[in-house]
Each structure stands twice: as C-alpha cells, then as structure tokens.
Design an enzyme around this catalytic site. Structure first.
Site, mmCIF file in Angstrom:
data_model
loop_
_atom_site.group_PDB
_atom_site.id
_atom_site.type_symbol
_atom_site.label_atom_id
_atom_site.label_comp_id
_atom_site.label_asym_id
_atom_site.label_seq_id
_atom_site.Cartn_x
_atom_site.Cartn_y
_atom_site.Cartn_z
ATOM 1 N N LYS A 8 0.853 -1.205 0.000
ATOM 2 C CA LYS A 8 0.000 0.000 0.000
ATOM 3 C C LYS A 8 0.877 1.238 0.000
ATOM 4 O O LYS A 8 2.050 1.194 0.392
ATOM 5 C CB LYS A 8 -0.924 0.046 1.223
ATOM 6 C CG LYS A 8 -0.236 0.079 2.608
ATOM 7 C CD LYS A 8 0.228 1.427 3.101
ATOM 8 C CE LYS A 8 0.924 1.341 4.465
ATOM 9 N NZ LYS A 8 1.762 2.480 4.805
ATOM 10 N N PRO A 94 9.608 -4.566 -0.022
ATOM 11 C CA PRO A 94 10.708 -4.376 0.919
ATOM 12 C C PRO A 94 10.190 -4.114 2.331
ATOM 13 O O PRO A 94 9.185 -3.409 2.505
ATOM 14 C CB PRO A 94 11.455 -3.152 0.367
ATOM 15 C CG PRO A 94 10.569 -2.533 -0.645
ATOM 16 C CD PRO A 94 9.546 -3.538 -1.071
ATOM 17 N N GLY A 98 7.555 1.537 4.622
ATOM 18 C CA GLY A 98 6.305 2.301 4.618
ATOM 19 C C GLY A 98 5.296 1.788 3.609
ATOM 20 O O GLY A 98 4.324 2.448 3.283
ATOM 21 N N GLY A 101 4.119 -4.099 3.936
ATOM 22 C CA GLY A 101 4.267 -5.496 3.519
ATOM 23 C C GLY A 101 3.897 -6.495 4.613
ATOM 24 O O GLY A 101 3.102 -7.402 4.385
ATOM 25 N N GLY A 102 4.449 -6.306 5.803
ATOM 26 C CA GLY A 102 4.168 -7.239 6.907
ATOM 27 C C GLY A 102 2.685 -7.223 7.274
ATOM 28 O O GLY A 102 2.085 -8.271 7.536
ATOM 29 N N SER A 103 2.090 -6.043 7.274
ATOM 30 C CA SER A 103 0.664 -5.921 7.610
ATOM 31 C C SER A 103 -0.193 -6.612 6.554
ATOM 32 O O SER A 103 -1.191 -7.268 6.860
ATOM 33 C CB SER A 103 0.257 -4.446 7.669
ATOM 34 O OG SER A 103 1.010 -3.768 8.634
ATOM 35 N N ASP A 142 -2.020 -0.930 10.338
ATOM 36 C CA ASP A 142 -2.343 -1.001 8.906
ATOM 37 C C ASP A 142 -3.085 -2.282 8.522
ATOM 38 O O ASP A 142 -3.566 -2.392 7.395
ATOM 39 C CB ASP A 142 -1.045 -0.964 8.069
ATOM 40 C CG ASP A 142 -0.355 0.382 8.127
ATOM 41 O OD1 ASP A 142 -1.020 1.374 8.473
ATOM 42 O OD2 ASP A 142 0.847 0.425 7.812
#
Ligand code: C5P
Length: 301
Positions: A8, A94, A98, A101-103, A142
């Site tokens: 995002k 990456p 910001g 990705g993890g969320s 997020d």
C-alpha cells in the site's frame, strides 16, 4: 491455497496529537499498489497447534516476531483451531519501507485461514468471537485496511476503515532508497517537534472530488505529516525527494513513515518514462498500478 498480499501507499497521511497510550490518531487515505508478496498455506490435522513459516527473505524472523505467525496464532486461538499449519512466504515488498508489507501478509493469512476453516472466526455479526477486523487491529495499525482495500480512508490508529473510490490517476512510481526510517522513532520525533494538532484531522478533505482529479492536481493536494520528522531523522531522504521533484517537475511524497517515496501519473507510459529518468544505482524505482483489480485468493489447491 495461494494468496496475494499487495503493498500500500499512504496517499495522504495526517497525524493528530498523541493519545494517553502514546499512539497517534490518524486520518489517512491508503491505496493498494501492484507490488505483491505471495503466501502458500496448507494444513494437516494435529492434536495441537503447530505453525511453520518458511520465508525466502532470510533477514526476516520466522518465529513469533513475524506478523504472519502472530496472525495465525491469534486466528487459531480465537477460533479454537488445532492443526499443523505450513506457510511459505515469498517477499517482494521491501520490509520497513512504509509499504505495509508485513501488515498485508498478516491480513492475507487471516483471509486465507478464514476461507480454509470456514466459519471459524465470526464475521462481526456473532457475539461470542472476535471478528476478523478486531483480530487485524490487534496485529498492527495497517492490518485492518488490507482486509478492506483497495482504497480506503482510515481513522483511529488506522483501524476505522471507510472504503472510498480509487484515484482516477491509476499509475505511480515507487522510489525506494537503500535506507529505512524507524516508525516509532518517526512518531517520537513528530512529538518532539510538537507537530500534533487537532486541526490536522478535521475537517476531512473532499475525498470524492479528490478521487476524480488528474494526477498532477491530486499530487499538489497530498500531505504526509510524518515527512518533517522522517526528514529530520534522515536528511538524505529529503535530499532524494527534492532531486526527484526537480527531475520530474511534480510533487514527490513519502508513504507512511518512509522511506518509500512516490508520485502519481494518469498514464502508464508517463510513469515508465519518469521511472527511467530517476533510476540510479542507489535508488530503486518501480512502476505500479494503483488499486489493481486482483483476486487475493489465487487458488485453493
Ligand atoms: O502499528 P505499527 O506497528 O505500525 O506501529 C509502530 C509504532 O509506531 C508503534 O509502536 C507506535 O510507536 C507508533 N505509532 C503511533 N501511532 C499510530 C501508529 C503507530 O504512535 N497510529
């Protein structure tokens, strides 16, 4: 089952004064972009819960520090599920940039587990169990957005999600410097700089008319309140942003707490030309579709 987890960007990010718990109330317009992690999940019956995560990015933890493992644990605990769950995570987004990705990975695994285990977790109408958005909110600010993408205005810590139309500008370039910005440090610097004002959050912009604007006009209206603290922490990031603005002759904004920068275009060929213009050894640049129309569950094999 194979799942797609999109990145995002925060098109617009306003931050209010810190609350009693130290977190900051947000007003942010987020939009998914066409850059994806993929997850493969399978399960076998077992008397207890075992979670195995295998990730192609060896710099990421694969234990309880990984949001995918925490999301799986949370879902299975809330739904009283046992089994041996194997997850393969292929990273393209990456970490620490910001881009969420993890969320997004966490939201994808919640969605996948919900599909696999059917009614395991309630959809918010049941009273006895926590809903998927409630579980998502416990994992990070997020995560709820990714259950509801591709384009939404988020408030609270980010967990109050209201879908809005995607921008008419359908293309963007993401500029990824080789250094990151620590999110907790950016918020701390934001407080030190005394930037949290109630007026940052109200009145809301006229989202409906913003969604219809040509890319350049939309870019001129977008704000990120975390830019000032992030640039104060990492002055090189502001230098990169200014250089790109000069080369591209249009505003360049930061996503989330950085370090990814972006700008938007109406047409793909414009974005491709721009990306070539700013590309250099120490600055990754990719062209992405905004709010791409995709199936998040690729297949159920
Ligand atoms: O929720 P997330 O993991 O992105 O938050 C990382 C850190 O950023 C939090 O621990 C907190 O210090 C800060 N934060 C904040 N207010 C928010 C979101 C994050 O202060 N709304």
């Amino acid at each position: 089952m194979r799942l797609l987890a999109p990145a995002k960007i925060n098109l617009h990010l306003r931050v209010g004064p810190p609350m009693a718990d130290g977190f900051h109330p947000l007003l942010t317009w987020m939009c998914t972009v066409g850059l994806f992690d993929t997850l493969e999940v399978s399960n076998q019956s077992a008397a207890s819960l075992q979670i195995h995560l295998d990730c192609d990015d060896l710099s990421l933890p694969t234990d309880g520090r990984n949001l995918v493992v925490r999301a799986t644990q949370l879902f299975c605990d809330a739904s009283k599920i046992t089994g041996s769950i194997h997850i393969r995570l292929r990273k393209t987004i990456p970490a620490g940039g910001g881009l969420g990705g993890g969320s997004s990975d966490a939201a994808a695994i919640l969605t996948g587990l919900r599909k696999i285990f059917g009614g395991g977790c309630s959809d918010g109408r049941g009273e006895e169990r926590e809903s998927l958005p409630q579980l998502a909110a416990q994992l990070g600010s997020d995560v709820p957005f990714f259950l509801d993408g591709p384009s939404a205005v988020c408030r609270g810590r980010g967990e109050i999600v209201r879908p809005v139309a995607a921008p008419a500008a359908q293309w963007g370039i993401l500029l990824m410097p080789p250094f990151g910005v620590s999110t907790p440090q950016a918020y701390r610097r934001f407080d030190d700089m005394n930037l949290g004002h109630a007026e940052n959050l109200a009145p809301e912009p006229p989202w409906q008319s913003w969604t219809a604007l040509p890319a350049i006009e939309l870019m001129q209206r977008l704000v990120n309140d975390l830019e000032a603290p992030a640039f104060s922490l990492v002055p090189e990031l502001d230098a990169v942003r200014r250089q790109c603005e000069d080369k591209l002759a249009r505003p360049v904004r930061m996503s989330g707490s950085g370090s990814t920068l972006f700008t938007l275009y109406d047409r793909r060929d414009e974005a491709e030309t721009a990306s070539e213009k700013v590309q250099r050894k120490d600055l990754g640049s990719v062209v992405v579709a905004l709010a791409p129309a995709i199936e998040l569950i690729l297949n159920e094999v």
